[in-house]
Write a protein that holds these residues in place. Structure first.
Motif, PDB file in Angstrom:
ATOM      1  N   ASN A 132       0.884  -1.239  -0.055  1.00 50.43           N
ATOM      2  CA  ASN A 132      -0.013   0.179   0.065  1.00 50.43           C
ATOM      3  C   ASN A 132       0.808   1.303  -0.098  1.00 50.43           C
ATOM      4  OD1 ASN A 132      -1.664   1.981   2.110  1.00 50.43           O
ATOM      5  ND2 ASN A 132      -2.853   1.276   0.494  1.00 50.43           N
ATOM      6  N   LYS A 133       1.393   1.740  -1.246  1.00 51.67           N
ATOM      7  CA  LYS A 133       2.483   2.619  -1.266  1.00 51.67           C
ATOM      8  C   LYS A 133       1.466   4.239  -1.100  1.00 51.67           C
ATOM      9  CE  LYS A 133       2.275   1.623  -5.631  1.00 51.67           C
ATOM     10  NZ  LYS A 133       2.958   1.407  -6.987  1.00 51.67           N
ATOM     11  N   GLU A 134       0.274   4.286  -0.992  1.00 46.91           N
ATOM     12  CA  GLU A 134      -0.502   5.287  -0.633  1.00 46.91           C
ATOM     13  C   GLU A 134      -0.348   5.628   0.581  1.00 46.91           C
ATOM     14  OE1 GLU A 134      -1.827   2.976  -2.256  1.00 46.91           O
ATOM     15  OE2 GLU A 134      -2.851   3.334  -4.093  1.00 46.91           O
ATOM     16  N   VAL A 155       6.951  -4.261  -1.111  1.00 47.54           N
ATOM     17  CA  VAL A 155       6.627  -5.133  -1.799  1.00 47.54           C
ATOM     18  C   VAL A 155       6.492  -4.472  -3.368  1.00 47.54           C
ATOM     19  CG1 VAL A 155       4.221  -6.479  -2.336  1.00 47.54           C
ATOM     20  CG2 VAL A 155       5.250  -6.385  -0.041  1.00 47.54           C
ATOM     21  N   ASP A 156       6.196  -3.603  -3.350  1.00 49.66           N
ATOM     22  CA  ASP A 156       6.143  -2.732  -4.588  1.00 49.66           C
ATOM     23  C   ASP A 156       7.611  -3.331  -5.203  1.00 49.66           C
ATOM     24  OD1 ASP A 156       5.143  -1.140  -6.659  1.00 49.66           O
ATOM     25  OD2 ASP A 156       5.370   0.649  -5.574  1.00 49.66           O
ATOM     26  N   SER A 157       7.415  -3.745  -6.776  1.00 49.61           N
ATOM     27  CA  SER A 157       8.558  -4.284  -7.162  1.00 49.61           C
ATOM     28  C   SER A 157       9.851  -3.681  -7.321  1.00 49.61           C
ATOM     29  CB  SER A 157       8.033  -4.812  -8.715  1.00 49.61           C
ATOM     30  OG  SER A 157       7.795  -3.837  -9.537  1.00 49.61           O
ATOM     31  N   GLU A 158       9.768  -2.381  -7.752  1.00 50.68           N
ATOM     32  CA  GLU A 158      10.852  -1.520  -7.854  1.00 50.68           C
ATOM     33  C   GLU A 158      11.558  -1.083  -6.544  1.00 50.68           C
ATOM     34  OE1 GLU A 158       7.818  -0.660  -8.621  1.00 50.68           O
ATOM     35  OE2 GLU A 158       7.767  -0.794 -10.866  1.00 50.68           O
ATOM     36  N   HIS A 159      10.770  -1.174  -5.664  1.00 50.18           N
ATOM     37  CA  HIS A 159      11.277  -0.707  -4.217  1.00 50.18           C
ATOM     38  C   HIS A 159      11.840  -2.053  -3.669  1.00 50.18           C
ATOM     39  CE1 HIS A 159       8.596   2.176  -5.486  1.00 50.18           C
ATOM     40  NE2 HIS A 159       9.315   2.837  -4.707  1.00 50.18           N
ATOM     41  N   MET A 222       1.379   8.548 -12.936  1.00 50.45           N
ATOM     42  CA  MET A 222       1.326   8.724 -11.322  1.00 50.45           C
ATOM     43  C   MET A 222       1.721   7.709 -10.681  1.00 50.45           C
ATOM     44  SD  MET A 222       0.484  10.961  -9.187  1.00 50.45           S
ATOM     45  CE  MET A 222      -0.829  12.262  -9.640  1.00 50.45           C
ATOM     46  N   ASN A 223       1.594   6.517 -11.159  1.00 53.13           N
ATOM     47  CA  ASN A 223       2.351   5.294 -10.359  1.00 53.13           C
ATOM     48  C   ASN A 223       3.702   5.592  -9.995  1.00 53.13           C
ATOM     49  OD1 ASN A 223       2.162   2.970  -8.949  1.00 53.13           O
ATOM     50  ND2 ASN A 223       3.146   1.974 -10.794  1.00 53.13           N
ATOM     51  N   LYS A 224       4.342   6.168 -11.037  1.00 51.47           N
ATOM     52  CA  LYS A 224       5.863   6.324 -10.700  1.00 51.47           C
ATOM     53  C   LYS A 224       6.110   7.405  -9.986  1.00 51.47           C
ATOM     54  CE  LYS A 224       6.739   3.118 -12.576  1.00 51.47           C
ATOM     55  NZ  LYS A 224       7.175   1.957 -11.953  1.00 51.47           N
ATOM     56  N   GLY A 225       5.245   8.402 -10.011  1.00 56.43           N
ATOM     57  CA  GLY A 225       5.395   9.679  -9.214  1.00 56.43           C
ATOM     58  C   GLY A 225       5.108   9.141  -7.632  1.00 56.43           C
ATOM     59  N   LEU A 226       4.152   8.471  -7.673  1.00 55.13           N
ATOM     60  CA  LEU A 226       3.959   7.964  -6.210  1.00 55.13           C
ATOM     61  C   LEU A 226       5.216   6.978  -5.856  1.00 55.13           C
ATOM     62  CD1 LEU A 226       0.094   6.622  -6.383  1.00 55.13           C
ATOM     63  CD2 LEU A 226       1.069   8.725  -5.749  1.00 55.13           C
ATOM     64  N   GLU A 227       5.710   6.114  -6.705  1.00 57.25           N
ATOM     65  CA  GLU A 227       7.001   5.309  -6.313  1.00 57.25           C
ATOM     66  C   GLU A 227       8.011   6.289  -6.022  1.00 57.25           C
ATOM     67  OE1 GLU A 227       5.419   1.415  -8.565  1.00 57.25           O
ATOM     68  OE2 GLU A 227       7.391   2.352  -9.149  1.00 57.25           O
ATOM     69  N   VAL A 228       8.261   7.325  -6.573  1.00 56.37           N
ATOM     70  CA  VAL A 228       9.598   8.285  -6.223  1.00 56.37           C
ATOM     71  C   VAL A 228       9.252   8.652  -4.921  1.00 56.37           C
ATOM     72  CG1 VAL A 228      10.283  10.558  -6.692  1.00 56.37           C
ATOM     73  CG2 VAL A 228       9.931   9.138  -8.757  1.00 56.37           C
TER      74      VAL A 228
HETATM   75 MG    MG Z   1       5.716  -0.770  -8.812  1.00 53.98          MG
END
Ligand code: MG
Ligand code: NDP
Length: 407
Positions: A132-134, A155-159, A222-228
């Motif tokens: 839950n990145k949010e 859990v987010d794959s990039e993280h 936006m997903n990349k923005g949230l991931e940054v």
């Molecule tokens: Mg991701």
């Protein structure tokens, strides 16, 4: 019974105790893949709690299959099956996170609705496997202040990729991190092309099958923005130290550049079960999910290109909100959730998503990001976004051609 059975696997000294796991958002894309991981490794995991929002039927079927004693359903309206405890109401995920007999809580709720569960898990001293990145975007300072060392496993794959890479690199040797994104279904399109995008097109992600909200976020970047923002809080990078690179093949998930110019690359098949099982079993590595492995001899060309932030304005808006800090990221997230929901319901045109987010950010007066402050600002931003969407309607002109501005 023979003597050897009494000793069981302990005779060989290598049978780990099953990890007790609570899965919040078990009926969603991440939640069901987490249960696939459990199904594939029944000796490694024991599911002790499950929650969903309104999909009681799926929740019950899961509870039955995995013999789960504690359930939560935020929307309520369901009877507890015999032998189980059922919690309902808006705080159900947080209450289940706290009460569950679990050493690891996987938060796979979608949206800032997962924030209280993130905080409750940390407060209870449990390990948080965080999809839950949010919750990090909305309240990163608060969440990280409550987290002990190693208490959050991404859990987010990039993280997950960054987390794995950073274990073997000293912090003072790191120059910057890059998160990759596939670019979504509209990579290479112009703003004009995007004027008539419909929901079905936005949901046709080229690499990943995910829940509807994150799929739309992937298409807008936006997903990349949230991931940054997620990477900033999880790993302490400044925003100048985190870059996004578009990599359509989805094979490389993140890169870490060290001060001497070396670059460490994390590559893996694009399958969320891998980061999920790593977060649940860490530091152990289980087998390759579905037997999938990269075949480097036949992989072909891997390509990398910069993101087009003029067309995909959500990424630029996310960096802006991130750099402003305080409650701006919470506003970015809440306005985006409402705008994406309206797009999915046919109440907002695709290019209305960045417009709504930008207008709500512009109107925001930041406050200190205490929990009360974040919740207040989240509610305010949702109200603002809804009001803007109600007045503009789905088919009003989305762009002012040539100006880049939309108001
Ligand atoms: Mg991701
Ligand atoms: P889904 O929409 O597929 O699933 C969401 C889950 O959360 C469902 O179990 C849903 O229950 C539950 N839920 C929905 N609203 C609420 C609420 N208000 N309160 C409590 N629970 C709620 O989402 P995903 O699985 O795709 O994503 C989950 C999280 O993981 C997101 O934060 C996403 O960004 C992140 N993530 C997802 C990836 C993916 O591959 N899917 C990859 C990386 C990160 P119900 O079914 O009853 O509605």
């Amino acid at each position: 019974m023979s003597d050897i059975d009494d000793y069981g696997d302990d005779l060989f000294g290598d049978a780990p105790e099953p990890v007790s796991v609570a899965i919040l958002g078990s009926t969603g894309s991440i939640g069901t893949q987490a249960l696939e991981v459990v199904r594939a490794h029944p000796d490694r995991f024991k599911v002790t709690a499950l929650t969903a929002h309104s999909d009681g039927d799926t929740l019950l079927a899961q509870a039955k299959e995995f013999d789960v004693p504690l359930l939560g359903l935020t929307a309520g309206g369901m009877e507890a099956p015999a032998g189980t405890t059922l919690v309902d109401g808006s705080m159900a995920s947080a209450e289940v996170a706290e009460a569950a007999e679990a050493s690891v809580v996987l938060n796979a709720v979608v949206g800032a609705a997962g924030l209280q569960a993130t905080l409750a898990t940390l407060r209870a001293g449990k390990t948080l496997a965080l999809a839950n990145k949010e919750s990090l975007v909305a309240a990163g300072e608060l969440v990280m202040a409550k987290a002990g060392p190693g208490q959050i496993r991404p859990v987010d794959s990039e993280h997950s990729a960054l987390w794995q890479l950073l274990h073997s690199i000293a912090p003072d040797q790191v120059r910057r991190a890059l998160v990759t994104g596939s670019g979504g279904p509209f990579r290479g399109r112009t703003r004009e092309d995007l004027g008539n995008v419909d929901v079905q097109q936005a949901l046709a992600h080229p690499v990943w099958a995910m829940g509807p909200k994150i799929t739309v976020d992937s298409s807008t970047l936006m997903n990349k923005g949230l991931e940054v923002i997620e990477a900033h809080f999880l790993f302490g990078f400044t925003y100048d130290e985190i870059d996004v690179v578009i990599h359509p093949q989805g094979t490389v998930h993140a890169l870490v550049e060290t001060v001497d110019g070396a670059v460490f690359v994390h590559a893996a098949p694009p399958d969320m079960r891998l980061p999920i099982q790593l977060a649940l079993a860490w530091p152990d590595r289980l087998g390759a999910p579905g037997g999938k492995r990269l075949d480097w001899a036949t992989l072909g060309t891997l390509t990398f290109e910069p993101p087009d932030t003029d067309t995909f304005r959500c990424l630029a808006l996310a960096y802006q909100a991130a750099r402003l800090g305080d409650t701006y990221p919470a506003v970015l997230n809440a306005a985006n959730e409402v705008a994406v929901g309206a797009f999915l319901d046919g109440r907002l045109a695709y290019l209305g998503i960045p417009d709504v987010v930008e207008r709500v950010l512009d109107a925001h007066e930041p406050i200190a990001p205490s929990l009360e402050g974040v919740l207040e600002v989240d509610a305010w931003a949702r109200g603002q976004a809804s009001a803007i969407i109600a007045t503009r309607g789905p088919s009003r002109p989305r762009i002012d051609p040539g100006s880049g501005a939309t108001r």
